[in-house]
Design a protein around this motif. Sequence first.
Motif, PDB file in Angstrom:
ATOM      1  N   ILE A   1       0.834  -1.203   0.000  1.00  0.00           N
ATOM      2  CA  ILE A   1       0.000   0.000   0.000  1.00  0.00           C
ATOM      3  C   ILE A   1       0.865   1.248   0.000  1.00  0.00           C
ATOM      4  N   VAL A   2       1.981   1.213   0.736  1.00  0.00           N
ATOM      5  CA  VAL A   2       2.857   2.381   0.833  1.00  0.00           C
ATOM      6  C   VAL A   2       3.753   2.534  -0.390  1.00  0.00           C
ATOM      7  N   VAL A   3       4.334   1.419  -0.849  1.00  0.00           N
ATOM      8  CA  VAL A   3       5.344   1.484  -1.921  1.00  0.00           C
ATOM      9  C   VAL A   3       4.717   1.349  -3.307  1.00  0.00           C
ATOM     10  N   GLY A   4       3.586   0.633  -3.409  1.00  0.00           N
ATOM     11  CA  GLY A   4       2.975   0.371  -4.712  1.00  0.00           C
ATOM     12  C   GLY A   4       2.746   1.611  -5.565  1.00  0.00           C
ATOM     13  N   PRO A   5       2.186   2.705  -4.996  1.00  0.00           N
ATOM     14  CA  PRO A   5       1.982   3.898  -5.820  1.00  0.00           C
ATOM     15  C   PRO A   5       3.279   4.494  -6.377  1.00  0.00           C
ATOM     16  N   LEU A   6       4.388   4.390  -5.628  1.00  0.00           N
ATOM     17  CA  LEU A   6       5.667   4.899  -6.144  1.00  0.00           C
ATOM     18  C   LEU A   6       6.117   4.109  -7.360  1.00  0.00           C
ATOM     19  N   ILE A   7       5.968   2.779  -7.287  1.00  0.00           N
ATOM     20  CA  ILE A   7       6.307   1.938  -8.448  1.00  0.00           C
ATOM     21  C   ILE A   7       5.390   2.285  -9.614  1.00  0.00           C
ATOM     22  N   GLY A   8       4.115   2.474  -9.323  1.00  0.00           N
ATOM     23  CA  GLY A   8       3.165   2.858 -10.370  1.00  0.00           C
ATOM     24  C   GLY A   8       3.498   4.204 -10.980  1.00  0.00           C
ATOM     25  N   ALA A   9       3.978   5.156 -10.158  1.00  0.00           N
ATOM     26  CA  ALA A   9       4.356   6.477 -10.667  1.00  0.00           C
ATOM     27  C   ALA A   9       5.522   6.377 -11.624  1.00  0.00           C
ATOM     28  N   ALA A  10       6.523   5.551 -11.277  1.00  0.00           N
ATOM     29  CA  ALA A  10       7.671   5.366 -12.180  1.00  0.00           C
ATOM     30  C   ALA A  10       7.226   4.714 -13.483  1.00  0.00           C
ATOM     31  N   ALA A  11       6.338   3.724 -13.385  1.00  0.00           N
ATOM     32  CA  ALA A  11       5.851   3.045 -14.590  1.00  0.00           C
ATOM     33  C   ALA A  11       5.035   3.978 -15.474  1.00  0.00           C
ATOM     34  N   ALA A  12       4.323   4.935 -14.866  1.00  0.00           N
ATOM     35  CA  ALA A  12       3.498   5.864 -15.639  1.00  0.00           C
ATOM     36  C   ALA A  12       4.328   6.725 -16.573  1.00  0.00           C
ATOM     37  N   PRO A  38      -0.734  13.978 -19.559  1.00  0.00           N
ATOM     38  CA  PRO A  38      -1.379  13.115 -18.556  1.00  0.00           C
ATOM     39  C   PRO A  38      -0.388  12.216 -17.829  1.00  0.00           C
ATOM     40  N   LYS A  39       0.752  11.915 -18.480  1.00  0.00           N
ATOM     41  CA  LYS A  39       1.760  11.092 -17.798  1.00  0.00           C
ATOM     42  C   LYS A  39       2.202  11.734 -16.500  1.00  0.00           C
ATOM     43  N   ALA A  40       2.541  13.009 -16.568  1.00  0.00           N
ATOM     44  CA  ALA A  40       2.990  13.716 -15.369  1.00  0.00           C
ATOM     45  C   ALA A  40       1.861  13.793 -14.347  1.00  0.00           C
ATOM     46  N   PHE A  41       0.636  14.010 -14.811  1.00  0.00           N
ATOM     47  CA  PHE A  41      -0.513  14.106 -13.910  1.00  0.00           C
ATOM     48  C   PHE A  41      -0.686  12.810 -13.123  1.00  0.00           C
ATOM     49  N   VAL A  42      -0.668  11.677 -13.818  1.00  0.00           N
ATOM     50  CA  VAL A  42      -0.860  10.380 -13.155  1.00  0.00           C
ATOM     51  C   VAL A  42       0.300  10.088 -12.201  1.00  0.00           C
ATOM     52  N   ALA A  43       1.527  10.370 -12.645  1.00  0.00           N
ATOM     53  CA  ALA A  43       2.686  10.121 -11.792  1.00  0.00           C
ATOM     54  C   ALA A  43       2.609  10.950 -10.509  1.00  0.00           C
ATOM     55  N   LEU A  44       2.231  12.218 -10.631  1.00  0.00           N
ATOM     56  CA  LEU A  44       2.126  13.076  -9.453  1.00  0.00           C
ATOM     57  C   LEU A  44       1.002  12.605  -8.523  1.00  0.00           C
ATOM     58  N   LEU A  45      -0.101  12.173  -9.111  1.00  0.00           N
ATOM     59  CA  LEU A  45      -1.221  11.667  -8.310  1.00  0.00           C
ATOM     60  C   LEU A  45      -0.790  10.460  -7.483  1.00  0.00           C
ATOM     61  N   LEU A  46       0.007   9.578  -8.086  1.00  0.00           N
ATOM     62  CA  LEU A  46       0.449   8.367  -7.390  1.00  0.00           C
ATOM     63  C   LEU A  46       1.500   8.676  -6.327  1.00  0.00           C
TER      64      LEU A  46
END
Length: 525
Positions: A16-27, A126-134
């Motif tokens: 839950i804590v780390v998953g969004p960071l990995i998702g942000a890099a993938a975005a 949108p890439k930057a938007f999604v990455a920042l959101l995550l």
Amino acid sequence: MIDISESVMQFLLAFIVVGPLIGAAAALLPAPPGLKGKSPDQAVLRHGVTVTGAILAAAILLALGFDHDQPSKMQATTDISWIPALDVRIHLGTDGISLPLLVLTALLTFLCALYSYSKMPEGPSPKAFVALLLVLESGTLATFAVLDLLLFFLAFETVLIPMYFLIARWGGAGRRPAAWKFILFTLLGSVVMLLGLLLVGLQAGTFDMLALATDNGRGLSLSVQVVAVLAIGVGLAVKTPMWPLHSWLPDAHTAAPTVGSVLLAGVLLKMGTYGFVRIVLPIAPDGMQVFAPYLAAFAVVGVIYGSLACLALARPGSKGDLKRLIAYSSVGHMGFVLLGIATMTPTGVNGALFANIAHGLITGLLFFLAGAVKDRYGTADLDTLAGATGAALYGRAPRLGGLLAFAAVASLGLPGLAGFWGEMLALFGAFDPADGLSRPAFLTFMAVGGLGTLLTAAYLLVVVRRVCMGGPRPAGEARLADVEGYEAAAWTPLAALTVLAGLWPAVLLGLTDPAVQKLLAGGKA
């Protein structure tokens, strides 16, 4: 509750804590050809929905696996040495206080991603938007999960940069000054807070929040506690925001895109009040008792100030902005949260935690609705909305008007909806504050807070009358677009949970109360 092993619970919380960071890099990576869909932009927005959905699923699974018979026990704990020289550890865990906030954060971020998939705010890639959101989601979730003071500070600060860019790059008019005001206020407050955290950790010989809470201030002198509460409290009060440190909030909300306002009100403000409960109350109780009457006084002034500001904005001819009005209402609602904390009683603190969740649900819904109204009319100016040609929302978009009225009456604390219980318990806590606090003073604060509930009802009913009501729609005039499918998907969970929490408050209070009792007893309950 379902039976899940401790190792799986640990993995879920870490994910839950780390998953969004990995998702942000993938975005930020190019989308594989088979996943692009109609366009790369659509692919990255779908990626945001997928990642936030996975985090929400993990949070729900964590809640289902949580031992509800022992909500005061820290569960799903991970404790790994990180900086041995300073005894800083990667220490994660959740109890009945933090679990609801973890689920709320995961839910609101998923709903924002889902909403943005169909209604992406105008702006850069949108890439930057999604990455920042995550990244924002990861920092917020970490704030509620970490159990080390320095890690708490790092997580607390992580959210500032993504929120700054969400406002500055995807916001509306005045977005850059609002973004600068937001980050300068919060950074300055955080610098003072860091000094307080370092003082506590160095004086106590540990930064571990559980050890410090169990010690319950016995290892800190009164003077150290007073200085620590003042320093840490200033940083937390800016983020809450407490009057008179609130002035960054209305500008930030007015300029932010819809999803930015939802997350700012629904999640980021909770980080400040959570810090008061998790750090200040158990770690420096004597220092907190010194400042509690002043905190309560600032809280009730904020309640009255926020309500009067909203009444002024709602008045015909004032050119008040609907989003700005909701932002000022947050100052008043968070005042009740701070009042509950200042009582230093189980009743008051439980009310504060309940009001936190209720405010996240209701105000998140209100900002979604304000954004929808602005999209349809091209403005959030209340005079324009009230004077729009033909019927108002009930006649032009009845489902949208009905939802706005529902959110407004929930926000004013109508019994049977979530907004009622937190404010009532905070006032009950003020009726009989903790030993050592002046009861006449807190009875005065309770009376002032009670007046604030009347003012809250007044301005919200004025808003409903001006925006939702009107004459019959002229014959032949088309209605506005009513609630769309993607809007219903994003808003329905918030409305349903507002009703559920209002009718069945024991679900949330059953989690928080044992944890609060233990917290206030110094870990002995």
